[in-house]
Write a protein that holds these residues in place. Sequence first.
Motif, PDB file in Angstrom:
ATOM      1  N   VAL A   1      -2.235 -58.450   0.874  1.00  0.00           N
ATOM      2  CA  VAL A   1      -2.454 -58.718   2.418  1.00  0.00           C
ATOM      3  C   VAL A   1      -3.584 -57.826   3.033  1.00  0.00           C
ATOM      4  CG1 VAL A   1      -1.129 -58.612   4.588  1.00  0.00           C
ATOM      5  CG2 VAL A   1      -0.104 -59.606   2.727  1.00  0.00           C
ATOM      6  N   ILE A   2      -3.723 -56.586   2.776  1.00  0.00           N
ATOM      7  CA  ILE A   2      -4.519 -55.603   3.309  1.00  0.00           C
ATOM      8  C   ILE A   2      -5.997 -55.954   2.950  1.00  0.00           C
ATOM      9  CG2 ILE A   2      -5.631 -53.437   3.102  1.00  0.00           C
ATOM     10  CD1 ILE A   2      -2.361 -52.170   2.764  1.00  0.00           C
ATOM     11  N   ALA A   3      -5.982 -56.465   1.670  1.00  0.00           N
ATOM     12  CA  ALA A   3      -7.370 -56.907   1.157  1.00  0.00           C
ATOM     13  C   ALA A   3      -7.835 -58.204   1.817  1.00  0.00           C
ATOM     14  CB  ALA A   3      -7.437 -57.017  -0.395  1.00  0.00           C
ATOM     15  N   THR A   4      -6.961 -59.103   2.112  1.00  0.00           N
ATOM     16  CA  THR A   4      -7.253 -60.395   2.407  1.00  0.00           C
ATOM     17  C   THR A   4      -7.095 -60.704   4.089  1.00  0.00           C
ATOM     18  OG1 THR A   4      -5.180 -61.386   1.870  1.00  0.00           O
ATOM     19  CG2 THR A   4      -6.857 -61.347   0.245  1.00  0.00           C
ATOM     20  N   TRP A   5      -6.690 -59.623   4.840  1.00  0.00           N
ATOM     21  CA  TRP A   5      -6.468 -59.689   6.077  1.00  0.00           C
ATOM     22  C   TRP A   5      -7.353 -60.521   6.931  1.00  0.00           C
ATOM     23  CZ3 TRP A   5      -1.938 -59.795   8.670  1.00  0.00           C
ATOM     24  CH2 TRP A   5      -1.873 -59.686   9.903  1.00  0.00           C
ATOM     25  N   PRO A   6      -8.877 -60.016   6.780  1.00  0.00           N
ATOM     26  CA  PRO A   6      -9.861 -60.676   7.623  1.00  0.00           C
ATOM     27  C   PRO A   6      -9.881 -62.367   7.450  1.00  0.00           C
ATOM     28  CG  PRO A   6     -10.541 -58.577   6.611  1.00  0.00           C
ATOM     29  CD  PRO A   6      -9.086 -58.722   6.167  1.00  0.00           C
ATOM     30  N   VAL A   7      -9.566 -62.615   6.123  1.00  0.00           N
ATOM     31  CA  VAL A   7      -9.491 -63.855   5.654  1.00  0.00           C
ATOM     32  C   VAL A   7      -8.421 -64.801   6.594  1.00  0.00           C
ATOM     33  CG1 VAL A   7      -9.271 -65.780   3.834  1.00  0.00           C
ATOM     34  CG2 VAL A   7     -10.412 -63.490   3.509  1.00  0.00           C
ATOM     35  N   LEU A   8      -7.214 -64.072   6.936  1.00  0.00           N
ATOM     36  CA  LEU A   8      -6.101 -64.778   7.307  1.00  0.00           C
ATOM     37  C   LEU A   8      -6.642 -64.839   8.993  1.00  0.00           C
ATOM     38  CD1 LEU A   8      -3.070 -65.335   8.000  1.00  0.00           C
ATOM     39  CD2 LEU A   8      -2.951 -62.965   8.670  1.00  0.00           C
ATOM     40  N   LEU A   9      -7.316 -63.788   9.463  1.00  0.00           N
ATOM     41  CA  LEU A   9      -7.948 -63.839  10.899  1.00  0.00           C
ATOM     42  C   LEU A   9      -8.992 -65.204  11.172  1.00  0.00           C
ATOM     43  CD1 LEU A   9      -7.937 -60.064  11.843  1.00  0.00           C
ATOM     44  CD2 LEU A   9      -6.142 -61.729  12.142  1.00  0.00           C
ATOM     45  N   TRP A  10      -9.763 -65.047   9.970  1.00  0.00           N
ATOM     46  CA  TRP A  10     -10.613 -66.395   9.967  1.00  0.00           C
ATOM     47  C   TRP A  10     -10.056 -67.558  10.009  1.00  0.00           C
ATOM     48  CZ3 TRP A  10     -12.366 -70.097   6.732  1.00  0.00           C
ATOM     49  CH2 TRP A  10     -13.566 -70.714   6.811  1.00  0.00           C
ATOM     50  N   PHE A  11      -8.951 -67.860   9.034  1.00  0.00           N
ATOM     51  CA  PHE A  11      -8.326 -69.096   9.141  1.00  0.00           C
ATOM     52  C   PHE A  11      -7.695 -69.176  10.577  1.00  0.00           C
ATOM     53  CE2 PHE A  11      -8.366 -69.082   4.349  1.00  0.00           C
ATOM     54  CZ  PHE A  11      -8.906 -70.342   4.478  1.00  0.00           C
ATOM     55  N   GLN A  12      -7.029 -68.301  11.036  1.00  0.00           N
ATOM     56  CA  GLN A  12      -6.358 -68.275  12.517  1.00  0.00           C
ATOM     57  C   GLN A  12      -7.202 -68.650  13.506  1.00  0.00           C
ATOM     58  OE1 GLN A  12      -4.073 -65.096  13.400  1.00  0.00           O
ATOM     59  NE2 GLN A  12      -3.594 -65.560  15.451  1.00  0.00           N
ATOM     60  N   ARG A  13      -8.507 -68.313  13.514  1.00  0.00           N
ATOM     61  CA  ARG A  13      -9.392 -68.735  14.591  1.00  0.00           C
ATOM     62  C   ARG A  13      -9.877 -69.950  14.203  1.00  0.00           C
ATOM     63  NH1 ARG A  13     -11.703 -63.464  13.540  1.00  0.00           N
ATOM     64  NH2 ARG A  13     -13.170 -64.391  12.255  1.00  0.00           N
ATOM     65  N   LEU A  14     -10.038 -70.532  12.779  1.00  0.00           N
ATOM     66  CA  LEU A  14     -10.388 -71.955  12.527  1.00  0.00           C
ATOM     67  C   LEU A  14      -9.263 -72.860  12.815  1.00  0.00           C
ATOM     68  CD1 LEU A  14     -12.788 -73.282  11.268  1.00  0.00           C
ATOM     69  CD2 LEU A  14     -11.556 -72.915   8.929  1.00  0.00           C
ATOM     70  N   LEU A  15      -8.099 -72.511  12.889  1.00  0.00           N
ATOM     71  CA  LEU A  15      -6.884 -73.551  13.182  1.00  0.00           C
ATOM     72  C   LEU A  15      -6.273 -73.206  14.615  1.00  0.00           C
ATOM     73  CD1 LEU A  15      -5.144 -72.955   9.904  1.00  0.00           C
ATOM     74  CD2 LEU A  15      -6.405 -74.993  10.425  1.00  0.00           C
ATOM     75  N   PHE A  16      -7.330 -72.983  15.488  1.00  0.00           N
ATOM     76  CA  PHE A  16      -7.067 -73.220  16.834  1.00  0.00           C
ATOM     77  C   PHE A  16      -6.089 -72.014  17.328  1.00  0.00           C
ATOM     78  CE2 PHE A  16      -6.899 -77.404  15.179  1.00  0.00           C
ATOM     79  CZ  PHE A  16      -8.203 -77.934  15.965  1.00  0.00           C
ATOM     80  N   GLY A  17      -5.957 -70.721  16.728  1.00  0.00           N
ATOM     81  CA  GLY A  17      -5.252 -69.579  16.939  1.00  0.00           C
ATOM     82  C   GLY A  17      -3.798 -69.566  16.577  1.00  0.00           C
ATOM     83  N   ARG A  18      -3.422 -70.670  15.838  1.00  0.00           N
ATOM     84  CA  ARG A  18      -2.108 -70.768  15.236  1.00  0.00           C
ATOM     85  C   ARG A  18      -1.887 -69.735  13.999  1.00  0.00           C
ATOM     86  NH1 ARG A  18       0.206 -75.787  16.809  1.00  0.00           N
ATOM     87  NH2 ARG A  18       2.045 -74.876  15.877  1.00  0.00           N
ATOM     88  N   ARG A  19      -1.040 -68.830  14.146  1.00  0.00           N
ATOM     89  CA  ARG A  19      -0.726 -67.681  13.178  1.00  0.00           C
ATOM     90  C   ARG A  19       0.000 -68.597  12.093  1.00  0.00           C
ATOM     91  NH1 ARG A  19      -0.290 -62.543  12.238  1.00  0.00           N
ATOM     92  NH2 ARG A  19      -2.071 -62.251  13.568  1.00  0.00           N
ATOM     93  N   SER A  20       0.880 -69.420  12.409  1.00  0.00           N
ATOM     94  CA  SER A  20       1.918 -70.250  11.449  1.00  0.00           C
ATOM     95  C   SER A  20       0.941 -70.889  10.498  1.00  0.00           C
ATOM     96  CB  SER A  20       3.003 -71.091  12.195  1.00  0.00           C
ATOM     97  OG  SER A  20       2.245 -72.141  13.001  1.00  0.00           O
ATOM     98  N   LEU A  21       0.066 -71.771  11.001  1.00  0.00           N
ATOM     99  CA  LEU A  21      -0.929 -72.355  10.000  1.00  0.00           C
ATOM    100  C   LEU A  21      -1.860 -71.684   9.204  1.00  0.00           C
ATOM    101  CD1 LEU A  21      -2.052 -75.367  12.473  1.00  0.00           C
ATOM    102  CD2 LEU A  21      -0.314 -75.466  11.039  1.00  0.00           C
ATOM    103  N   ALA A  22      -2.201 -70.339   9.885  1.00  0.00           N
ATOM    104  CA  ALA A  22      -3.243 -69.545   8.690  1.00  0.00           C
ATOM    105  C   ALA A  22      -2.158 -68.913   7.646  1.00  0.00           C
ATOM    106  CB  ALA A  22      -3.691 -68.528   9.860  1.00  0.00           C
TER     107      ALA A  22
END
Length: 373
Positions: free
Chosen positions: A45-66
């Motif tokens: 999670v620590i290593a891939t946290w920027p990837v999660l935030l990128w997916f969250q921005r891509l998916l209209f800010g929905r944390r659940s989808l990311a």
Amino acid sequence: MNTIPRPRDIPQILLSVLFLALMIIACLWIVQPFILGFAWAATIVIATWPVLLWFQRLLFGRRSLAVLVMTLLLFLLFVIPIALLVNSLVDGSTPLVHAITSGNLTLPDLAWLNSIPFVGAKLYSGWHSLLDMGGSALMAKVRPYIGTTTTWFVGQAAHVGRFLMHSALMLLFSALLYWQGEKVAFGMRYFATRLAAKRGDAAVLLAGQAIRAVALGVVVTALVQAVLGGIGLGISGVPYATLLTVVMTFSCLVQLGPLIVLVPSIIWLYWTGDTTWGTVLLVWSCVVGTMDNVIRPMLIRMGADLPMILILSGVIGGLVAFGMIGLFIGPVLLAVSWRLFDAWLHEVPPPSTDPDEVLEELNELEKDNYPKQ
């Protein structure tokens, strides 16, 4: 009016410390089956946290989808390769186990030795001379040791099951940490601040940098090299490409590189007469075998610069101490400890190297320790 200070209640202090120690030990005992899975999940999670935030921005800010997307990616990257590895091991070892248990295991004929230029015929003749002089007796002496070794490998199936359990726990904890990552990070930093003020908070941040450096510089590089090497093996028609890809992943993680698997595969293709695919795999191996010199420094700069001997020791020691999951946790633990030690060491300026200043400091030290009478 001066008040007399109350004497300390030593038994109360000792019993309080003993009670807290027992509570901590009991809690660790209860959560002990989940520690490795949680540590693995925290590293990912620590290593891939920027990837999660990128997916969250891509998916209209929905944390659940990311979180759902990241969990599916982890499933594809870890669970499916492990399942393929287990399936390849079972399929590949079944004929060997059957031959050993039935007593029909014999030394091979090695007819392909004749295809080796210049020395092939002599090697084939020498091999058959060894068989004629007692190859069966030699095989009868070796067979019990082969059976013992096979029994040991079969016993390691429990470790594979344990690794699968840790993989499932890793997926569960990763989803939870992705969902509540900010709160967990704040809690860790607050706890560290309570322990050591600003130095504790800095230690947590340094630990995060070390984890990201190991994950990006070691694990990602190994996976990229192994996947590309496995693609080359599969396209070239090398048998057991899946199993060889897994072996190549381990060799890349322990910093041996992919060529330890690719070079014998190239030699096998040339020996079988498939020179076209042998040449293709040779060119592809040159690319795969040298790409770590470009990828690893670039990724490590994104985290923290770490000594290679530290990473190698962490990978090998983690594998011995924790099993396969130690390939990921071992270098992380050593990297975090190294970064914290390095930060503590450089909190003060280094000693002077000027001879005059060193002599003056020695004179001052002598005056302080041995004053004139």
